[in-house]
Enzyme design. Structure first.
Site, PDB file in Angstrom:
ATOM      1  N   SER A  32       6.943  -8.882  -2.152  1.00 30.82           N
ATOM      2  CA  SER A  32       5.725  -9.713  -2.747  1.00 30.82           C
ATOM      3  C   SER A  32       4.942  -9.817  -1.742  1.00 30.82           C
ATOM      4  O   SER A  32       5.140  -9.834  -0.674  1.00 30.82           O
ATOM      5  CB  SER A  32       5.236 -10.875  -3.793  1.00 30.82           C
ATOM      6  OG  SER A  32       6.780 -10.462  -4.534  1.00 30.82           O
TER       7      SER A  32
ATOM      8  N   GLU B  65       5.286  -4.653   0.657  1.00 29.05           N
ATOM      9  CA  GLU B  65       5.770  -2.795  -0.270  1.00 29.05           C
ATOM     10  C   GLU B  65       3.744  -1.834  -0.055  1.00 29.05           C
ATOM     11  O   GLU B  65       2.747  -2.624  -0.233  1.00 29.05           O
ATOM     12  CB  GLU B  65       6.232  -2.869  -1.470  1.00 29.05           C
ATOM     13  CG  GLU B  65       6.300  -1.357  -2.213  1.00 29.05           C
ATOM     14  CD  GLU B  65       6.795  -0.199  -1.835  1.00 29.05           C
ATOM     15  OE1 GLU B  65       7.955  -0.819  -1.418  1.00 29.05           O
ATOM     16  OE2 GLU B  65       6.638   0.350  -1.553  1.00 29.05           O
TER      17      GLU B  65
ATOM     18  N   LYS C  65      -7.328  -9.498  -5.240  1.00 24.22           N
ATOM     19  CA  LYS C  65      -5.992 -10.285  -4.898  1.00 24.22           C
ATOM     20  C   LYS C  65      -6.015 -11.156  -3.393  1.00 24.22           C
ATOM     21  O   LYS C  65      -6.013 -11.709  -2.804  1.00 24.22           O
ATOM     22  CB  LYS C  65      -5.225 -10.943  -5.570  1.00 24.22           C
ATOM     23  CG  LYS C  65      -3.607 -10.429  -4.854  1.00 24.22           C
ATOM     24  CD  LYS C  65      -2.738 -10.780  -5.925  1.00 24.22           C
ATOM     25  CE  LYS C  65      -1.981  -9.278  -5.453  1.00 24.22           C
ATOM     26  NZ  LYS C  65      -0.411 -10.078  -4.403  1.00 24.22           N
TER      27      LYS C  65
ATOM     28  N   CYS D 107      -4.437  -5.862  -7.727  1.00 18.99           N
ATOM     29  CA  CYS D 107      -3.514  -6.167  -5.331  1.00 18.99           C
ATOM     30  C   CYS D 107      -5.217  -6.449  -4.206  1.00 18.99           C
ATOM     31  O   CYS D 107      -4.875  -7.026  -3.600  1.00 18.99           O
ATOM     32  CB  CYS D 107      -2.751  -5.269  -4.441  1.00 18.99           C
ATOM     33  SG  CYS D 107      -1.673  -5.791  -5.881  1.00 18.99           S
TER      34      CYS D 107
ATOM     35  N   VAL E 135       6.636  -2.985  -9.306  1.00 19.33           N
ATOM     36  CA  VAL E 135       7.196  -2.903  -7.554  1.00 19.33           C
ATOM     37  C   VAL E 135       8.791  -3.087  -7.705  1.00 19.33           C
ATOM     38  O   VAL E 135       9.342  -2.224  -7.237  1.00 19.33           O
ATOM     39  CB  VAL E 135       6.721  -3.746  -6.387  1.00 19.33           C
ATOM     40  CG1 VAL E 135       7.111  -3.974  -4.947  1.00 19.33           C
ATOM     41  CG2 VAL E 135       5.121  -3.612  -6.110  1.00 19.33           C
TER      42      VAL E 135
END
Ligand code: NAD
Ligand code: UGA
Length: 464
Positions: free
Chosen positions: A133, A163, A281, A278, A18
């Site tokens: 983040s 993001e 998580k 992602c 990112v």
């Protein structure tokens, strides 16, 4: 704080999937702003400064090349970058905790805290701190507390700016995002900080696509966006199992429901299971938050999205074993693709890791080919899920092409939808395989009718 417009220097802590692409895009679009991207990882920074970027993304090299050395700099000198910056993005990892309270669910915020303490230590004067983040809702509060408690000379406004880029399409997503989300404190200082960031993005993104909210809505929206996207995949994957037993075709069902404008066509592609760093998580994090706030029913609703995904991966490896006459011991299985999706070298939580592990534990010999993933990454990923070095030495071969992998194989498993797999020489593949020659298409990528016509036995997800 209101005198911070326009900023001259930006710094980003974390040069990962990112931080690197996002900052490269800002630097390319705002040539008057100096952008420093810093990371503790020297190897990663060296790669960002080379022609072999550490992140494979179509079009990224051109964006980096345009700005690097002009107003975009990659370095390991975190302190120097922080001291000078007006705006500091924090783009460090927030993996699932593996220890202590909340292990396996909560987000590990140690890197976020490390970054906040580093900022507090060296910052002087007004700074806008931007959470890039993905973090649990109300993390901005913790950041603000750490910053103010540890700094005598800094003044901080914390913003949330999650993001939404997806890997493989990062440049496109950054160039033309559906929206930019910026959350800030609803105070004059908070509003001024939000406006500063809005001004940066509005250099290339239409103002109406830049959404501003309060801090907590912004933080939470990121987790919810990922949860909704993953939920669609688990929903269609659950239906794929029903299609297989009823004779329906999951792609036809997805098309039929996706044409309803209330449902929409995206994220309805049935697969061997979603992967990536992602989705899992962030849902686990959402589940943890719901439990923490005393909402067990909400927690278990979202947890089922993960359970369905785990089941889909197991179902796929189980299907291979069952189809190959209930044993894969000493049989060669060609695995095509290891990345969690095409056009990325990222393998985090890739379904392929789990399918390969299951097959190796069943005694299969895996011949693996992926055009972008290195042998070191493949081995490290398999070891992480419990495959021993002896098993890797004895049962895993990394190949240079998909055709080579298929040589002498009993089955081919397509686990990543790389375009080049559509172009394989299937007559050659068939000739080189044991018969019956099976193809297990975990992405519904190939033309199954053609494959059947030339002699393959084909299993596809959700095809009755
Ligand atoms: P990553 O692991 O690729 O990169 C994080 C980097 O931060 C690492 O290189 C690490 O060395 C560095 N770092 C950690 N602590 C540091 C410190 N104190 N100082 C300097 N560097 C430090 O992670 P990523 O994939 O870029 O994800 C970053 C965040 O963005 C995560 O919260 C993730 O959930 C979120 N996110 C990721 C994606 C994606 O596509 N990968 C998309 C949207 C959001
Ligand atoms: C996802 C989101 O799409 C991004 O908006 C978000 O910023 C990002 O997570 C993040 O927070 O990290 P990413 O994981 O990079 O992006 O890639 P996706 O395109 O979402 O794919 C995720 C997984 O779902 C892949 O394994 C993909 O193959 C699978 N998938 C996707 C399906 O199985 N079916 C689909 O219809 C779509």
């Amino acid at each position: 704080m209101t005198n911070m417009i326009p900023p001259k220097k930006i710094c980003c802590i974390g040069a990962g999937y990112v931080g690197g692409p996002t900052m490269a895009m800002i630097a390319a679009k705002c040539p008057d702003i100096r952008v420093d991207v810093v990371d503790l990882n020297e190897e990663r920074i060296a790669a960002w400064n080379s022609d072999e970027l550490p992140v494979y993304e179509p079009g990224l090299y051109d964006v980096v090349k345009e700005a690097r050395g002009r107003n975009l700099f990659f370095s390991t000198d975190t302190e120097a970058a922080i001291v000078d910056a007006d705006i500091i993005f924090v783009s460090v990892g927030t993996p699932t905790k593996t220890y202590g309270r909340g292990a396996g669910r909560a987000a590990d915020l140690c890197y976020i805290e490390g970054a906040a303490r580093m900022i507090a230590k060296v910052a002087k004067g007004p700074k806008i701190i931007v959470e890039k983040s993905t973090i649990p809702v109300r993390t901005a509060e913790a950041m603000r507390t750490i910053l103010t408690a540890n700094s005598s000379e800094g003044q901080f406004q914390v913003l949330s700016n999650p993001e939404f880029l997806a890997e493989g399409t990062a440049v496109e997503d950054l160039q033309c995002p559906d929206r930019i989300l910026i959350g800030g404190e609803r105070t004059p200082e908070g509003d001024a900080a939000v406006e500063t960031l809005v001004n940066i993005y509005s250099q290339w993104i239409p103002r109406e696509r830049i959404l501003t909210t309060n801090l907590w809505s912004s933080e939470l929206s990121k987790l919810v966006a990922n949860a909704f996207l993953a939920q669609r995949i688990s929903s269609i994957n659950s239906i794929s199992a029903l299609c297989e037993t009823t004779g329906a075709d999951v792609d036809e069902v997805a098309r039929a429901i996706g044409m309803d404008s209330r449902i929409g066509p995206k994220f309805l592609k049935s697969s061997v299971g979603f992967g990536g760093s992602c989705f899992q998580k962030d849902i686990l994090n959402l589940v943890y938050l719901c439990e923490h706030f005393g909402l067990p029913q909400v927690a278990s609703y979202w947890e089922s999205v993960i359970q369905m995904n785990d089941w889909q991966k197991e179902r796929f490896s189980g299907k291979i074993v069952n189809t190959l006459f209930n044993t894969v011991r000493n049989k060669r299985i060609a695995v095509w693709g290891f990345a969690f999706k095409k056009d990325t070298n990222d393998t985090r939580e890739s379904a392929a890791i789990y399918v390969c592990r299951d097959l190796l534990l069943e005694g299969a010999n895996i011949a693996l080919y992926d055009p972008r993933v290195s042998q070191e990454t493949i081995i490290a990923d398999l070891k992480y899920v419990g495959v021993s070095q002896e098993m890797i030495d004895a049962q895993l071969t990394i190949c240079d092409s998909c055709e080579d992998a298929a040589l002498e194989a009993h089955g081919v498993a397509v686990l990543t939808e790389w375009d080049e797999f559509k172009e394989a020489d299937y007559s050659r593949v068939l000739d080189g395989m044991h018969k019956p020659a099976f193809i297990f298409d975990g992405r519904n990528l190939l033309n199954h009718d053609t494959l059947r016509k030339i002699g393959f036995e084909v299993y596809a997800i959700g095809k009755g």
